[in-house]
Scaffold this motif. Sequence first.
Motif, PDB file in Angstrom:
ATOM      1  N   PHE A  94       6.156   6.836  -4.290  1.00 23.95           N
ATOM      2  CA  PHE A  94       5.561   6.759  -2.955  1.00 23.95           C
ATOM      3  C   PHE A  94       4.384   7.718  -2.898  1.00 23.95           C
ATOM      4  O   PHE A  94       4.561   8.931  -2.868  1.00 23.95           O
ATOM      5  N   ASP A  95       3.206   7.157  -2.924  1.00 24.24           N
ATOM      6  CA  ASP A  95       2.001   7.981  -2.900  1.00 24.24           C
ATOM      7  C   ASP A  95       1.094   7.478  -1.792  1.00 24.24           C
ATOM      8  O   ASP A  95       0.606   6.351  -1.855  1.00 24.24           O
ATOM      9  N   GLU A  96       0.891   8.326  -0.801  1.00 29.32           N
ATOM     10  CA  GLU A  96       0.126   7.944   0.391  1.00 29.32           C
ATOM     11  C   GLU A  96       0.735   6.723   1.079  1.00 29.32           C
ATOM     12  O   GLU A  96       0.038   5.864   1.602  1.00 29.32           O
ATOM     13  N   PHE A  97       2.036   6.679   1.046  1.00 25.73           N
ATOM     14  CA  PHE A  97       2.790   5.709   1.843  1.00 25.73           C
ATOM     15  C   PHE A  97       2.862   6.287   3.253  1.00 25.73           C
ATOM     16  O   PHE A  97       2.567   7.467   3.458  1.00 25.73           O
ATOM     17  N   ASP A  98       3.279   5.484   4.216  1.00 23.93           N
ATOM     18  CA  ASP A  98       3.372   5.948   5.609  1.00 23.93           C
ATOM     19  C   ASP A  98       4.168   7.234   5.779  1.00 23.93           C
ATOM     20  O   ASP A  98       3.822   8.096   6.578  1.00 23.93           O
ATOM     21  N   VAL A  99       5.267   7.284   5.030  1.00 20.78           N
ATOM     22  CA  VAL A  99       6.123   8.475   5.087  1.00 20.78           C
ATOM     23  C   VAL A  99       6.310   8.958   3.657  1.00 20.78           C
ATOM     24  O   VAL A  99       6.070   8.215   2.718  1.00 20.78           O
ATOM     25  N   ASP A 100       6.751  10.220   3.503  1.00 22.76           N
ATOM     26  CA  ASP A 100       6.882  10.705   2.128  1.00 22.76           C
ATOM     27  C   ASP A 100       8.231  10.296   1.513  1.00 22.76           C
ATOM     28  O   ASP A 100       9.098   9.736   2.186  1.00 22.76           O
ATOM     29  N   LYS A 155       0.835  -1.198   0.000  1.00 20.95           N
ATOM     30  CA  LYS A 155       0.000   0.000   0.000  1.00 20.95           C
ATOM     31  C   LYS A 155       0.876   1.256   0.000  1.00 20.95           C
ATOM     32  O   LYS A 155       1.809   1.363   0.792  1.00 20.95           O
ATOM     33  N   GLY A 156       0.590   2.166  -0.927  1.00 23.68           N
ATOM     34  CA  GLY A 156       1.337   3.418  -0.975  1.00 23.68           C
ATOM     35  C   GLY A 156       2.586   3.364  -1.841  1.00 23.68           C
ATOM     36  O   GLY A 156       3.282   4.364  -1.985  1.00 23.68           O
TER      37      GLY A 156
END
Length: 370
Positions: free
Chosen positions: A288-294, A266-267
């Motif tokens: 990285f899109d809407e991952f936990d961190v950018d 996810k992300g």
Amino acid sequence: MSTINVTRSSMPGFNEYCEEIKTLWDSHWLTNMGEKHQKLQRKLESLLACPHVVLYTNGHLALENVIAAMKFQKGSEVITTPFTFVSTTHAISRNGLIPVFCDVNPDNYTIDVDKIEGLITEKTVAIVPVHVYGNMCDVERIEQIAKKYDLKVIYDAAHAFAVKYKGISSANFGDASMFSFHATKVFNTIEGGAVCFQDDSLVNTMNDMKNFGIRGPERVVFIGGNAKMSEFQAAMGICNLRHLNEEIGKRKIVAERYWSHLNNVKGIRLCKPQKDVESNYAYFPVVFDEFDVDRDEVFEALSKNGIVARKYFYPITNSVETYVDLPTAGAEKTPVAAFLADRVLTLPMYADLALEDVDRICEVILSYGK
Ligand SMILES: *Cc1c(COP(=O)(O)O)cnc(C)c1O
């Protein structure tokens, strides 16, 4: 803990290279289209199944010169994408032409063919699309548009050496294609590049451009510069070419290892293999899109663990300071490219990257995202 770099140049064995350059100590012929230059050129024409390959000392000058060879009127517009290395945009600008930035598509990050026609004006003379990361542009649609509006198409194929679309080498699309053989590319001649094309009438022009317009001991026919590939560069290419298939095969295994860890997380978005395309696995871009961190945090975390990833491409070329004053500049005008530039990282990718290192890289990334 050892550092893992984002790339590592392919090199032949030391003895293999020495063996190849040995004859140069007999001939004392070090440059000016000598034996090695001719040999590499023939090998590439055959490998790429392309009638004309003109070798250059680097990819940038190859691109700059092939655009110049088209003799466009100064101030004309050239449609291109900002999601590329600055070389592409510079090659257009340094010819006195105006880059017009077209957005990229969200699937493979090449030029969005649905947005090209909206950018065409009376001043448009050419399209310079980029086979970014080795992903092939929609060459068929681009050809249709170019035909309809009578535009030239020059591909920046710097990333796409040895890539094939429907069995046809990437060298054979558009009016010309430029490859880079820089040390960091899939195939290198240390520094180097080539222009590939079908049109017989372009051969003399491209050779004149790279060799002062000299046609014979007493003949200068053109105001050319100097961008010749030396014998040592060509010798490196001859050696590296022998190992090309093996190198690409190893890259494929590295790519598959990344997929096994990062697919369906996810992300995290990976670049899907393209239909009908034989890849060269040049890069491993991850969005990285809407991952936990950018993206920047992932970059830092990798860096702290001795792993060098690259924000490739960030910034995009329509937002770098040399271009901000262009009427066509502004990242907001190419929202998909801007979105990607803020979220993409290319992970370490080279033939000899150990699979355990791929595991380690993915472990750092996946320590987030839970
Ligand atoms: C490497 C590269 C170039 C320039 O090639 P050089 O051989 O380094 O001059 C141009 N365009 C793209 C997309 C590249 O990656």
